[in-house]
Each structure stands twice: as structure tokens, then as C-alpha cells.
Design an enzyme around this catalytic site. Structure first.
Site, PDB file in Angstrom:
ATOM      1  N   GLU A 284       0.767  -1.247   0.000  1.00 55.19           N
ATOM      2  CA  GLU A 284       0.000   0.000   0.000  1.00 55.19           C
ATOM      3  C   GLU A 284       0.795   1.291   0.000  1.00 55.19           C
ATOM      4  OE1 GLU A 284      -2.905  -0.234   3.133  1.00 55.19           O
ATOM      5  OE2 GLU A 284      -3.948  -1.890   2.193  1.00 55.19           O
ATOM      6  N   GLU A 391      -6.188  -8.067  -0.179  1.00 53.97           N
ATOM      7  CA  GLU A 391      -6.799  -7.739   1.115  1.00 53.97           C
ATOM      8  C   GLU A 391      -8.253  -7.378   0.882  1.00 53.97           C
ATOM      9  OE1 GLU A 391      -5.018  -4.953   3.785  1.00 53.97           O
ATOM     10  OE2 GLU A 391      -2.993  -5.725   3.484  1.00 53.97           O
TER      11      GLU A 391
END
Ligand SMILES: *[C@@H]1O[C@H](CO)[C@@H](O)[C@H](O)[C@H]1NC(C)=O
Length: 500
Positions: A284, A391
Site C-alpha cells: 500500500e 486484502e
């Protein structure tokens, strides 16, 4: 954890958005109309501009996209983001280096979980780690290491590392019909610089131990560098909440590349042939895109050729986080990291729909429809790079304690500063699953099912997360879902009849 993408890029958050949003400051709760359009400063790899980007600003950028998708009639807006699918002739054939898992076989899907909150501690997954410090200023691993006596910090963290995951967890994951485990690790497992208070204990040894357990139970492993020097996103799971000083510092970027080379050298060895299949360069990143792309290209080189170009290439799939520029909604990745220079690259999108006031207000049916709308988009993206959803969560509130950062509240019940106002009570929404009603568990099950079905439009999925501490955030726990029945013991089953 955390999240990601706004709705993949958009709503999300999860980690990104989710995460992003999650760990960042509260998003000004207003609807899209009032969100400022924020343009990320674009700087070069040597500039310092990125370090000045505050998470709050980034969150706004992400949310702007999310709102783009969700405002007014939540799902109608999706059309505006129709991604141009490249014609087949424009796609160069992807070269297939010898990989350790048939990622190219569309009949075989990644089905897995992350071992979240273990080698990188997360407050919402194991709140007791932070709670026992009795210090409200300890909110991430940086402050954990700097705001209490070193010996206390080492004792608490060592106890956690040695006990939170065991061989039996891996056995249970395999028994649940899953085939992959994603293991996040922080840079401090390898080296800490002067003035960096992170605790380098036995995280690297434990990672290799866990890989051995996975080999024993036939599980494939995706190793994920979750936190880089300086922090690549400003989230607490990046190591230091509110600081985003990775991209603006070339030394930090180089340290990251070096760590990836160390990991690729290790896990490319034949002794891991039956276990480690993939390496995610960085979780991320939410920062200067030019720096990230330059980093991805350099990191690709050392991961694919860990011992140099004159030695055989690595068999590891190279996984890159989508920066919340979700390929379902954007052409950004179409001309990047492509063959023939870059082979076997997978884009990892994180989907969360709980870090934004609008997304939280979706009806269950609209939420399911949103997830399902992604399925053909993942399939289209998969024509360009191997597309995974690394995710996501069945949770559809942000009620888990500390999910927005330690000592912050939730948007869902209006307790988070800056949130738009109460949607409903957080009672029986998170925490101890034994308090969940049958109806609520059915809804969690539907959210699980819709996402599993949708996320198999690409090469597959890894749910965040395998387990949480007892009575904490159990709506996020795959293990609790199995125990209480909202997750089936065979992930190919669709007990709620949802097929996208
Ligand atoms: C860049 O990061 C290194 C540590 O990796 C640190 O020593 C150095 O002071 C940083 N440079 C700046 C300008 O912040």
C-alpha cells in the site's frame, strides 16, 4: 492490513483506502461534493516533495475517487469508470518464467488469508499489546519502541511474536481448504537505522519458520514487505502513524530495495520450491507515484535476478500494490511493468468499503452488487497483469476497536472525530463474535461470499485476516468465521447462494 483500494481504489479502504483511510485521519465526512480536489505533487525520485504529503491529503485523494464511484445512486456511478479493455491484439503475450504455482491457469485460484498483526503488530488485531503499556501515546511500533523502557517493549513484543501464530494455525488454514498464506513483515526485521526505535527481534527467523510450517501443510506463501524505512503510507501499520517519509528519501528507498534482494535471494532457493511462490514489493504505497514506479522497476530487477543477470532468474511471482489506483477503474497500469521487460507481474488491489461515510451507508444489497460488479473488471484487468485482491474483509462496519487508529472511534457510530454522524450502534458489530446475532452472521457470510465469488474473476484472493486476539475485531477473523459458521469450511461452497 489495511487496506486498500478504493473501492479499491475507491471505497476502500481497507487497507488502503481502507488502509489508507484507516489509518489516516478521519476523512472529512462530507459527501463528495465538498471534498477538495487534491492533486498529488509529482516530484522526482530525488526530490523531497513526497515527505510533505500528509496522510489526510492522501485520504482525500482516495476518497475523491471513492465518492466518484459511490455518490448519488451508489452503483450507477460505476459506469463512468468503465475501464477500457485492451483489445486482445494489443496485449503482448506474457512471458512465463518458471513459477512455483500455476498463476496462469485460470482454473486454479488463489484462496488465502494474511497472517495479519503478527510480525507487524496491528493495534486493532491485538489491542492488548498496546493496552498493557498503559500509555495512550503508544499508537504504533515506532512509539511502542520509543515511549516505554526498552526492556518492557522487548518483553511484550517477544512474547507476542513467539505465541500469536503457531504451526497449528497453519494446519487450520490448510484444513479450511485454503491454498495461500500472505505473511506481512516490516523492514526492521532486517535492519534498523540510527534513531529508529523499532525492535529487531526474531521476526526474520519466525518468517522462515512459518514458511516451513506452510511447506509441511502444502500451503503456498506470498511474502509481503509491509513497512519500509520512513513509512510508505503514513498508516500505523507502516510503522509510524502520520509520517510518510519513504519516497522523499532516496536512502530509504535504497534500503528497501536491498531488503527485497535479501528476501529474494533467500526464498528463490530450491529449498523453498514447495512453499514460497510470491514476493510483494511493498504494501500500500500512498505517495509520489513516480518514485513508486521507479522503485518498482528497480526492485523488480533485484527480485527477479537476486544474484545478478548471469544467474538464473527467480521463480517468484513479483507482486506490486496498486497504490489504490485500481485496475478495475483505471488504465494506469496498462502500459507499466509489462513484458517483455517485466514478466510475471501481479497487481494487488485491496478492497474495503468501510472507511468512508458514504460507503458505510450502502445497503447490504448495494454493497453486494458493488462487490459483484468488480468480477468482470478483475477479469479484464487480468488480461494485462495477473490481478489479485490481496486484502478484503467481510466486515461492513468500522466498529472494530482501533481500526481507525488507536484511541480513535468509528464512523459507524459517529464516535470518530470528523465523521458525518451516527449510522447505528457498534454494539454486537465487532469484538466478541459470541455476541453476534444470527442475522448479523448471515450478513457477514453474504459479504464473504460475494467477495470470494467476485475476486475469483482475477487470479484469486487473500482475506484480511486469519485471526485476531480473543474478543477483539472478530468480524475480521477468518478463524472465527469458520467457528461460528459465517465462513464455510470449503471456500468453493456458496451457502448463501450468491453467485456474481
Ligand atoms: C534519509 O533517511 C536516512 C535513513 O535512511 C537518514 O539518515 C537521513 O537523515 C534521511 N535524510 C533526510 C534528508 O531526511
Amino acid at each position: 492490513m489495511k487496506f486498500s483500494s478504493l473501492l479499491t481504489g475507491a471505497l476502500m479502504m481497507g487497507s488502503a483506502i481502507a488502509g489508507a483511510i484507516t489509518n489516516t485521519d478521519a476523512v472529512p465526512a462530507d459527501s463528495s461534493a465538498s471534498l477538495d480536489k487534491v492533486v498529488l505533487p509529482i516530484t522526482t525520485a530525488n526530490s523531497r516533495g513526497a515527505s510533505a504529503i500528509e496522510p489526510k491529503v492522501i485520504t482525500k485523494v482516495i476518497m475523491d475517487k471513492a465518492n466518484d464511484v459511490l455518490t448519488s445512486t451508489p452503483l450507477a456511478g460505476l459506469k463512468r469508470h468503465r475501464r477500457r479493455t485492451p483489445s486482445t491484439s494489443s496485449i503482448e503475450p506474457r512471458a512465463l518464467p518458471p513459477l512455483r504455482w500455476p498463476y496462469a491457469n485460470s482454473a486454479v485460484k488463489i484462496r488465502g488469508v494474511s497472517l495479519g498483526g503478527w510480525l507487524v503488530v496491528e493495534n486493532f488485531i491485538t489491542p492488548s499489546i498496546y493496552g498493557q503499556t498503559n500509555n495512550p501515546h503508544i499508537i504504533d511500533e515506532w512509539t511502542f519502541g520509543s515511549l516505554q523502557p526498552r526492556s518492557t517493549a522487548i518483553r511484550i513484543l517477544q512474547q507476542h511474536l513467539n505465541s500469536f501464530m503457531s504451526e497449528d494455525d497453519i494446519r487450520q488454514i490448510a484444513a479450511a481448504g485454503l491454498n495461500h498464506v500472505r505473511i506481512p513483515i516490516g523492514y526492521w526485521a532486517f535492519e534498523v537505522g540510527n534513531g529508529e526505535p523499532f525492535l529487531k527481534l526474531n521476526q526474520w527467523e519466525l518468517l522462515k519458520t512459518a514458511v516451513g510450517w506452510c511447506a509441511k501443510y502444502g500451503l503456498k506463501v506470498l511474502i509481503d514487505l509491509h513497512a519500509a524505512p520512513g513509512n510508505q503510507n503514513g498508516f500505523d501499520h507502516g510503522g509510524r502513524r502520520g509520517v510518510n517519509a519513504w519516497a522523499g528519501n532516496a536512502t530509504n528507498v535504497q534500503r528497501t530495495v536491498n531488503i527485497l534482494q535479501t528476501m529474494s535471494r533467500e526464498f528463490s532457493q530450491p529449498k523453498y520450491a514447495s512453499s514460497v511462490t510470491a514476493l510483494e514489493l511493498l504494501n500500500e504505497p500512498v505517495t509520489d507515484r513516480n518514485v513508486v514506479l521507479d522503485f518498482y522497476q528497480r526492485a523488480y530487477e533485484v527480485v527477479r535476478y537476486p544474484n545478478g543477470r548471469s544467474s538464473p532468474p527467480s521463480p517468484l511471482l513479483v507482486v506490486v500494490g496498486d497504490e489504490f489506483i485500481n485496475p478495475a477503474f483505471s488504465d494506469y497500469w496498462n502500459d507499466k511493468l509489462r513484458p517483455p521487460t517485466y514478466e510475471a507481474v501481479s497487481i494487488d488491489s485491496h478492497i474495503y468499503t468501510i472507511f468512508d461515510d458514504n460507503a458505510l451507508r450502502l445497503s447490504s444489497q448495494d454493497r453486494i452488487n458493488y462487490y459483484c460488479s468488480l468480477k468482470p473488471k478483475w477479469a479484464a484487468a487480468n488480461n494485462v497483469h495477473w490481478q489479485m485482491v490481496g486484502e478484503w474483509t467481510p466486515a461492513f462496519t468500522d466498529c472494530a476497536g482501533g481500526i481507525n487508529g488507536r484511541n480513535r472511534g468509528s464512523r459507524y457510530d459517529g464516535s470518530l472525530k470528523g465523521s458525518r454522524g451516527r449510522i447505528n450502534s457498534c454494539a454486537q458489530r465487532s469484538g466478541d463474535a459470541s455476541t453476534f446475532t444470527a442475522k448479523y452472521k448471515r450478513l457477514l457470510g453474504s459479504m464473504w461470499e460475494a467477495q470470494v465469488d467476485a475476486n475469483e474473476g482475477g487470479i484469486g484472493w487473500l482475506m484480511w485476516t486469519w485471526k485476531t486476539e480473543a474478543k477483539a475485531a472478530e468480524d475480521w477473523s477468518y478463524q472465527k468465521g469458520l467457528q461460528y459458521g459465517w465462513i464455510p469450511r470449503d471456500p468453493t461452497k456458496r451457502p448463501n447462494g450468491i453467485r456474481c
